[in-house]
Design an enzyme around this catalytic site. Sequence first.
Site, short mmCIF file in Angstrom:
data_model
loop_
_atom_site.label_atom_id
_atom_site.label_comp_id
_atom_site.label_asym_id
_atom_site.label_seq_id
_atom_site.Cartn_x
_atom_site.Cartn_y
_atom_site.Cartn_z
N CYS A 15 0.74 -1.05 -0.06
CA CYS A 15 -0.05 0.54 0.13
C CYS A 15 1.36 0.82 -0.04
O CYS A 15 0.39 2.66 -0.25
CB CYS A 15 -0.91 0.11 0.98
SG CYS A 15 -2.47 -0.95 1.49
N LYS A 58 0.83 3.28 -3.30
CA LYS A 58 -0.19 4.28 -3.75
C LYS A 58 -0.28 5.21 -4.21
O LYS A 58 1.51 6.58 -3.24
CB LYS A 58 -1.50 3.83 -2.24
CG LYS A 58 -2.11 2.68 -2.22
CD LYS A 58 -2.91 2.94 -1.65
CE LYS A 58 -4.24 3.65 -1.87
NZ LYS A 58 -4.51 3.45 -2.93
#
Length: 738
Positions: free
Chosen positions: A391, A394
Site C-alpha cells: 500500500c 499508492k
Amino acid sequence: MISPSAHYDLVFVGAGHSHALALRMLAMKPIPGVRLTLVSPDSLSAYSGMLPGLIAGHYTLDDTHVDVYRLCQASGCRFIQASVTQLDPQQRHLQLSDGSQLAYDWLSLDVGATPDLSPLGGSHPRVVPVKPVASFYARWQQLCQHAERQSPSLAVIGAGAGGTEMTLAMAQHFQRHQQPAQIQLITSGNLLPGFPASVREKMHKRLQAHNVTLHTDSRVHCDAHQQLHMGDQPLTAQWVLWCTGVRGLPILENSGLECDERGFVRVTETLQTATDKRIFAAGDCAAFPTPLPKAGVYAVRQARTLATNLRAVIQGQPLVAYRPQSRFLSLLSTGGKDAIASRGGRLSVAGHWVWRWKDHIDRAFMAKFDQQLPSMPPGPADPDTLHCAGCGAKVGSDALHEALAELQPVVNPGIEAGVDAADDAAIIDWPAGQRLVQSLDFFPAFIDEPYLFGRIAALHSLSDVYAMNAQPHSALANITLPWHHPRLQSRDLQRMMAGAVRELNAAGCTLVGGHTIEGPQMAAGFTVNGQADPAQLWHKHGARDGDRLILTKPLGSGVQLAALMQVSREPSSAFHGPWLDTTLRHLLISNHLAQQALQGIPVNACTDITGFGLLGHLYEISQQSQVSLSVDCHKVPLLPGTLSLIEQGVASTLSDANRQILVHCQQQQPVAEALLTALCDPQTAGGLLFCLHADYAKQALQRLDSKGIAAAEIGKVLVKKTSNDAAILLNSGHTGKV
C-alpha cells in the site's frame, strides 16, 4: 514504456526546424529530472528546403518530412498529436484541440506562421495558402487530380524565394506529365527582392523557359463581390496560391505574451519571450529585437542556442545569446534538377551541379532524423528515491484528489456511491431481470501520452461487454503511474482519466471509483459492469453451419505498436509514422458502433479480437460451438505496412505464443509466413467478429458501412464431421489491405 523519474515538464509546441534539431541535441545529453513533451497537430513535419522538389516530383513525401513519432521515440520525448487552442502563461497550461489540458513548467514555441490574407479581406474559395504546408500538400494533390481532367490555370502570389521556387516546381510537374498549364507569377514588387541582380536574371530566364508569365508591380485584391483582381483586371486563374505575407498564430496574440504588429511573439537575444522567462520561442513565430526574414536557415541556426538555453535555465546556469548569421548560402531550386547559388555580394552560379550540391545538403539534413537519430535508452530511476511496494505504492492523496477534481463522469440510475463519494467501495442498485455482464482488462502503456492511452484503455475494456451485446453501466479504474514527482503524477492522472472518462461517458458508463499505485511504467485497466436482457446476449457457442464470418477492424496493431517501441532502441528500425497514425485511428473506433449496427439481425456468435489474435479467438468459437471455421486469408483486412514490418522481423512479444494455435489449423493452400503471423497478431482495441446466417451477411455489411465501419466478410462456418477435423481451415490468396 519505462522512463526515468522526472520532477519537471518541458513542453515543445510545434515540430518546426528549431524544435526538431533541439530535441535531437537534448536526446544526446538529457537534462536530469526533466520530462520532454512535443505537441504538434501533424505526425509529419515538412523540411521547407525540399518542398519544391516534392512538388516537382524529385522527392517522395517520406524524403521531405521528419517522422515526428520516430523523432520523439528516439529522443525520449512524449508526443501529443493535437493543436494548441489556448496558451495560459499565468496558470502554465495549454488547452488542446482534443479537449484536454496540458500543464508545463517550461515551454518552447516553434509554431510557424499563418498566411496574412488581409489584402483579400480573409479567406477565399479560390485561394490556397502555401502555409501550413500539411494542408497545402493535400490541396496540391486535389489540383493534380483535377488537372487530369482539365488543363489547369494557376496564379502564384509572391515572387520571393518560396513563391518563385514553388512556381517553377509546379511548372516542372505539369511538363513532366505532359499536361498543358497556364501559370502566372504575380508580385507587388520585383522578382526575388533582396537577391543579387545576377540571381534575378538567371531566375527570370528559367521562368521564361518554363513558360511562366511574370507580373511585377501588380497587386491582387478582392472586390465587394468576392471577385479576384490583379490591378484593374480580373484574375482568371482557377487556382491561386498565396506565397506572400505571413503573421503570427492567434494563440500567440490571445495569450497575453507581448507580440509585434504582425502577431509574432517578441523574444530577447536568449530566445526567451519578453513577457515570460519560462517561455522560449524560435523559428518563424519569433519576433527578434532586430527583425529577421522568415527563413528556415535562421531556424536551423537557432536550434543550438535554444537547446543550450533550455538546459541552462532549468539548471540555473547563465544563458547565451543567439547571433544570427549576417550572410548565408542561398540555394534556389528552379524546377528541374537545376539550381542557383549565391552567398551575398553580386556573384551567383547555376547549373545541374548546383542542384546536386543542394540535394546532398538537404539529404544530409534529413538523415539526422532517420538513420542518424541517436539511440538513447531510458536512464535509471532517481537513485535517491526509494519506491515502496504494498500500500506504500499508492499515489498520494493530494495528487489523486487534484487530478480527479474536474472529472465529470456520467451518472447512471442506481449508483448509490460512486467516484464523488468517500466510501470504501461503490454501491450499485442492479435492475431486476437484467444480467450482470462483467469484464476486466489491464495492460501497460504502449504509448507515453496519458490522454490517448486512457481513451484506448477504456475502449479496450468496454469491448468485451459489447461483444456480448450488453450495455456498459459502470466501471472501476486500475491505474499505475510512473515514479515521477507528485506534481507530474497528478498531471498524468488527470490527463489519463480525462481521456478514459471521455470514452466512458460516450458509452453511457459511470466511473464509480478505482485504485492507483506507483510503478516503473504507466498502465491502466477497467473493470466494466454491463447489463443485458438474458435473451439478447451474444455468446461464442452459437455458431452454425453456413454462418458467415464478419470482421469489423483490420489486424496488425500488435506489430505496429511493437515497431514503435523498437525505435528508442534501434532508430533505423522499420517504423513508419503514417502507419501508426492509421493504427491509432482504428484503435479509437468504439465497438459500440458495430454492436448498434447489428441490432435486430440474428447474431449466432460473437467475440472481440484482442490478445490472442484472430486465429486464437476463432479457435475459441470453434471449441465452444463444436464447428470448424474456414478463413479466406486474402480477405482479412490488414493495417497498412503490417506485412512489411513482419517481413523485416518486427513482431509482438506475444506473437510466438499465439502462433501455437497453428497446430489446430489446416492450410488448404500454402499461406505466406508473414500473413500467418498477422493472423496471430495480438490486437489492442481490436474489432468484433460476428457469426451470422448467410442471408443476413449483406445487410450486416451495409449497416456497418453506414456507421463508417469498413467491415469484411472473411470466411464461413463448417460442420465439424469428426473430432479430428481441424478447428480452422486456411485458404490462401492475395492479401487484402486497408
